[in-house]
Write a protein that holds these residues in place. Structure first.
Motif, PDB file in Angstrom:
ATOM      1  N   LEU A 155      -3.716  -8.717  10.080  1.00 23.41           N
ATOM      2  CA  LEU A 155      -3.178  -9.381   8.895  1.00 23.41           C
ATOM      3  C   LEU A 155      -4.287 -10.069   8.098  1.00 23.41           C
ATOM      4  CD1 LEU A 155      -0.724 -10.129   7.217  1.00 23.41           C
ATOM      5  CD2 LEU A 155      -0.384 -12.086   8.729  1.00 23.41           C
ATOM      6  N   THR A 205      -6.221  -7.657   6.121  1.00 24.64           N
ATOM      7  CA  THR A 205      -5.492  -7.246   4.914  1.00 24.64           C
ATOM      8  C   THR A 205      -5.750  -8.236   3.784  1.00 24.64           C
ATOM      9  OG1 THR A 205      -3.774  -6.242   6.295  1.00 24.64           O
ATOM     10  CG2 THR A 205      -3.214  -6.666   3.991  1.00 24.64           C
ATOM     11  N   PHE A 225      -0.187  -2.725   4.266  1.00 30.24           N
ATOM     12  CA  PHE A 225      -0.354  -3.211   5.634  1.00 30.24           C
ATOM     13  C   PHE A 225      -0.171  -2.081   6.650  1.00 30.24           C
ATOM     14  CE2 PHE A 225       1.363  -5.701   9.355  1.00 30.24           C
ATOM     15  CZ  PHE A 225       0.193  -6.380   9.646  1.00 30.24           C
ATOM     16  N   LEU A 282       6.244  -9.450   5.539  1.00 28.69           N
ATOM     17  CA  LEU A 282       5.826  -8.354   6.413  1.00 28.69           C
ATOM     18  C   LEU A 282       6.628  -8.275   7.706  1.00 28.69           C
ATOM     19  CD1 LEU A 282       1.986  -8.634   6.042  1.00 28.69           C
ATOM     20  CD2 LEU A 282       3.419  -6.747   5.299  1.00 28.69           C
TER      21      LEU A 282
END
Length: 171
Positions: free
Chosen positions: A36, A39, A84, A164
């Motif tokens: 994460l 990203t 993602f 997400l």
């Protein structure tokens, strides 16, 4: 046909970013958290999409970083869930490469953590990484420090705040 290179689809660039995150983070990262944070390092515009309710100081810190909003940077930025999920393919390849080269600890990786091995990063590469971290210190500090303080899972976790939670997990 014109082909445009983008670091999102380059596992070597992803390896570089993951090593930079490991160097810049004082605490051990889990693989999902590293995924994460990578990203957000690659697409800092998505930091504006996070719900900062209860973390108002993070919103003001983000404003101070002067990261452009998605509408100012792109004609159309893909949905973060799509990015993602697609990025995870390259992250997996990058992490496995770092483990194979004994840069990341294989034992920690089996447990789901990103830890530099005792061999660590070669000195010449470490200098380049430290220069990258220094050059982007404010942004990386926000991502690995302030933002990383938010728990990953749960009703107020970072995955839910970044939209997400249902967008796929690092597998």
């Amino acid at each position: 046909m014109i082909r445009i290179w983008h670091p999102m689809r380059d596992p070597h660039h992803c390896s570089f970013r993951m090593m930079a995150l490991c160097l810049a983070t004082p605490k051990q990262l889990s693989v999902p958290r590293g995924s994460l944070l990578d990203t957000f390092l690659l697409f800092p515009e998505y930091l504006h999409e996070i719900q900062y309710k209860g973390f108002g100081s993070l919103r003001s810190t983000l404003r101070d970083l002067e990261i452009p909003k998605p509408s100012d940077s792109f004609v159309s930025l893909p949905d973060i869930r799509t990015v993602f999920r697609e990025l995870q393919v390259f992250q997996k390849a990058a992490l496995r490469q770092l483990v194979a080269k004994n840069i990341l600890s294989a034992e920690a990786f089996k447990e789901g953590n990103l830890t530099l091995s005792s061999k660590g990063i070669p000195d010449e590469l470490k200098k380049v990484l430290q220069a990258f971290v220094s050059e982007n210190s404010r942004q990386i500090s926000f991502i690995t420090g302030d933002l990383s303080a938010i728990p990953l899972d749960g009703p107020t976790g970072l995955l839910r705040r970044a939209n997400l939670e249902m967008g796929g997990r690092f597998r």
